[in-house]
Design an enzyme around this catalytic site. Structure first.
Site, PDB file in Angstrom:
ATOM      1  N   TYR A  34       0.807  -1.209   0.000  1.00 43.62           N
ATOM      2  CA  TYR A  34       0.000   0.000   0.000  1.00 43.62           C
ATOM      3  C   TYR A  34       0.846   1.268   0.000  1.00 43.62           C
ATOM      4  CZ  TYR A  34      -3.966  -2.998   1.198  1.00 43.62           C
ATOM      5  OH  TYR A  34      -4.934  -3.974   1.172  1.00 43.62           O
ATOM      6  N   VAL A  52      -1.134  -9.639  -3.743  1.00 39.97           N
ATOM      7  CA  VAL A  52      -2.485 -10.056  -3.351  1.00 39.97           C
ATOM      8  C   VAL A  52      -3.270  -8.955  -2.640  1.00 39.97           C
ATOM      9  CG1 VAL A  52      -1.935 -12.513  -3.339  1.00 39.97           C
ATOM     10  CG2 VAL A  52      -1.610 -11.183  -1.253  1.00 39.97           C
ATOM     11  N   GLU A  53      -2.642  -7.788  -2.440  1.00 42.00           N
ATOM     12  CA  GLU A  53      -3.359  -6.608  -1.965  1.00 42.00           C
ATOM     13  C   GLU A  53      -2.627  -5.367  -2.448  1.00 42.00           C
ATOM     14  OE1 GLU A  53      -4.399  -6.239   2.182  1.00 42.00           O
ATOM     15  OE2 GLU A  53      -4.665  -8.413   2.405  1.00 42.00           O
ATOM     16  N   ASN A  54      -3.385  -4.406  -2.957  1.00 43.98           N
ATOM     17  CA  ASN A  54      -2.874  -3.096  -3.327  1.00 43.98           C
ATOM     18  C   ASN A  54      -4.096  -2.242  -3.585  1.00 43.98           C
ATOM     19  OD1 ASN A  54      -1.887  -1.490  -6.278  1.00 43.98           O
ATOM     20  ND2 ASN A  54      -0.943  -1.009  -4.323  1.00 43.98           N
TER      21      ASN A  54
END
Length: 477
Positions: free
Chosen positions: A310, A374-376
């Site tokens: 992030y 797998v997250e952004n």
């Protein structure tokens, strides 16, 4: 990007399913967390209290609406969908002899619905969803017995879904517990609350040893069940930059980044890194290594590394180290300072697309195994226009800039990348604050911070933009 690249979206069971006590599900550690926001932290209550709002209890009601939501994911063109299996849906207390069939059937139906549209499930075995009973009665992973309960849960879902799921991760953002000064991280990651008089760092490392053993045993068990499984680790990865070329800044950043690397070093290399062993020796920390543990870690190495990205952090040796209680849930570090070259989101998170390319390079150089973003994502307040549109141009700009840097890492630098699943593909309850107004999704959900709203879904401008990115394999960028 290669033709098999997995464009997708990411969520977690506890942040969108709701139905917290339906289908024989037991309460989880997140089910006793209140809403926060506006400077207030989320509070962990001992029991479910009457008159207290727990935003995860209903979340966005995906449990009852998943077919319609998956139809929207298919319209968007998703190749994969990352979610988790709520541990307490399968074993309500965590200690049962037999799993809860109603919970197992829910995920059977969910995976079948995804497969109907050729969407690959990417499954985190547990994403901050430990049964509350294990946390209260055993102290979570501070008790070695909980290893066996987790491995039994993992074996159950591996066997049940061995022909429906290929990509797995054991624990979500396993390294969050390194920020043990914030009680939420130890509670959600490992079901641990530090008692008065205890050394929180030692409790964290002891619990970490047990969770690393649990992960390794689960990986080995999964490979016995289906040799074609791809089982990964999952780290929260926040690069740490030195503010200046001052060697003191550079060495400080090098030491602090170990907080990000430690779990990956063990899960990927199969042994404790020397810097950690020296820390244990220097600070007289005993983590409870027993005969055979080293072999378990060596035999349970993961196949790939999933990670969230992030933001980046910047540190200066000349900055004042904050007191423990000021290290906040945004990942603030001792000696952290603002980076003068980087803008921040409304929640104080550095917006640093080049940092994603940097992260991909340093992780691939360090580990030499496939990576998976797998997250952004971009948390922001979304507003509806008079005609009901959500024109989230800031989100599009954030994602486009990050995807461009991701492409450079793959096509120019040679990083082996499996896929990209931005968080969260649909609006859901924020983990850090428990809010709905901190929105990440490309699908809007009509629900507010107090749990009011129709739950109606609306497509944001970013939905149509991401649909084109997937359809063209990002060739236009």
């Amino acid at each position: 990007m290669n033709k098999d690249f997995l464009w997708g979206g990411a969520v977690a069971a506890h942040q969108l399913e709701g139905a917290w006590n339906e289908g024989n599900k037991g309460p989880s550690v997140v089910d006793v967390m209140t809403a926060g926001g506006q400077g207030k932290p989320r509070i962990i209550t001992d029991e479910i209290e009457d008159g207290v709002f727990y935003p995860n209890h209903e979340a966005i009601d995906f449990y009852h609406r998943y077919k319609d939501d998956i139809k929207l994911f298919a319209e968007m063109g998703l190749k994969c969908f990352r979610t988790s299996i709520a541990w307490s849906r399968i074993y309500p207390k965590g200690i049962e002899e037999e799993p809860n069939e109603e919970g197992l059937q829910f995920y059977d139906d969910l995976f079948d619905e995804l497969r109907k549209y050729n969407i690959e499930p990417v499954i985190t075995i547990t994403h901050f969803e430990m049964p509350l009973y294990l946390a209260k009665e055993y102290g979570g992973f501070r008790d070695r017995k909980v290893i066996d309960y987790f491995v039994k849960f993992a074996e159950t879902v591996f066997k049940r879904y061995k022909n429906k799921v290929t990509y797995w991760m054991t624990f979500n953002e396993i390294n969050n517990m390194m920020d043990y000064s914030n009680p939420i991280f130890l509670w959600t990651n490992v079901g641990v609350r530090v008692k008065d008089g205890e050394n929180p760092k030692e409790i964290m490392y002891k619990s970490a040893h047990h969770v690393l053993l649990a992960s390794a045993l689960a990986v080995a068990k999964g490979k016995e069940i289906n040799k074609n499984f791809k089982i990964g680790a999952m780290l929260s990865f926040v690069p740490i930059y030195p503010l200046t070329a001052n060697p003191a800044d550079i060495m400080l950043a090098e030491e602090l980044i170990r907080k990000r690397y430690f779990f990956g070093d063990v899960q990927i290399r199969g042994c404790y890194p020397n810097y950690a062993l020296k820390e244990f020796e220097r600070e007289n920390i005993t983590i409870g290594i027993m005969p055979g543990d080293e072999e378990i870690l060596q035999n349970g190495k993961v196949d790939y590394l999933g990670f969230s990205y992030y933001m980046s952090n910047t540190v200066s040796a000349e900055a004042k180290a904050p007191d423990a209680d000021t290290v906040n849930i945004h990942g603030q570090l001792p000696f952290q300072v603002k980076n003068p070259y980087i803008k921040e989101s409304d929640w104080g998170w550095a917006i640093d697309p080049i940092g994603l390319r940097y992260a991909l390079n340093v992780l691939y150089d360090r580990y030499q195994i496939p990576l998976f973003i797998v997250e952004n994502g971009f948390g922001a307040v979304d507003t509806l226009t008079e005609d009901g549109q959500i024109l989230d141009d800031d989100r599009i700009a954030y994602l486009e800039a990050h995807i461009k840097e991701m492409k450079k890492a793959v096509e120019y630098d040679g990083v082996n990348l499996i896929g990209y699943t931005p968080w969260g593909i649909i609006d859901l309850v924020s983990f850090t604050t428990g809010e709905m107004k901190k929105r990440y999704g490309m699908i809007y959900v009509d629900r507010d911070n107090e749990g009011k709203g129709t739950m109606e879904r609306k497509l944001k401008k970013s939905f149509h933009w991401y649909k084109q990115i997937i359809a063209t394999n990002a060739e236009a960028l």
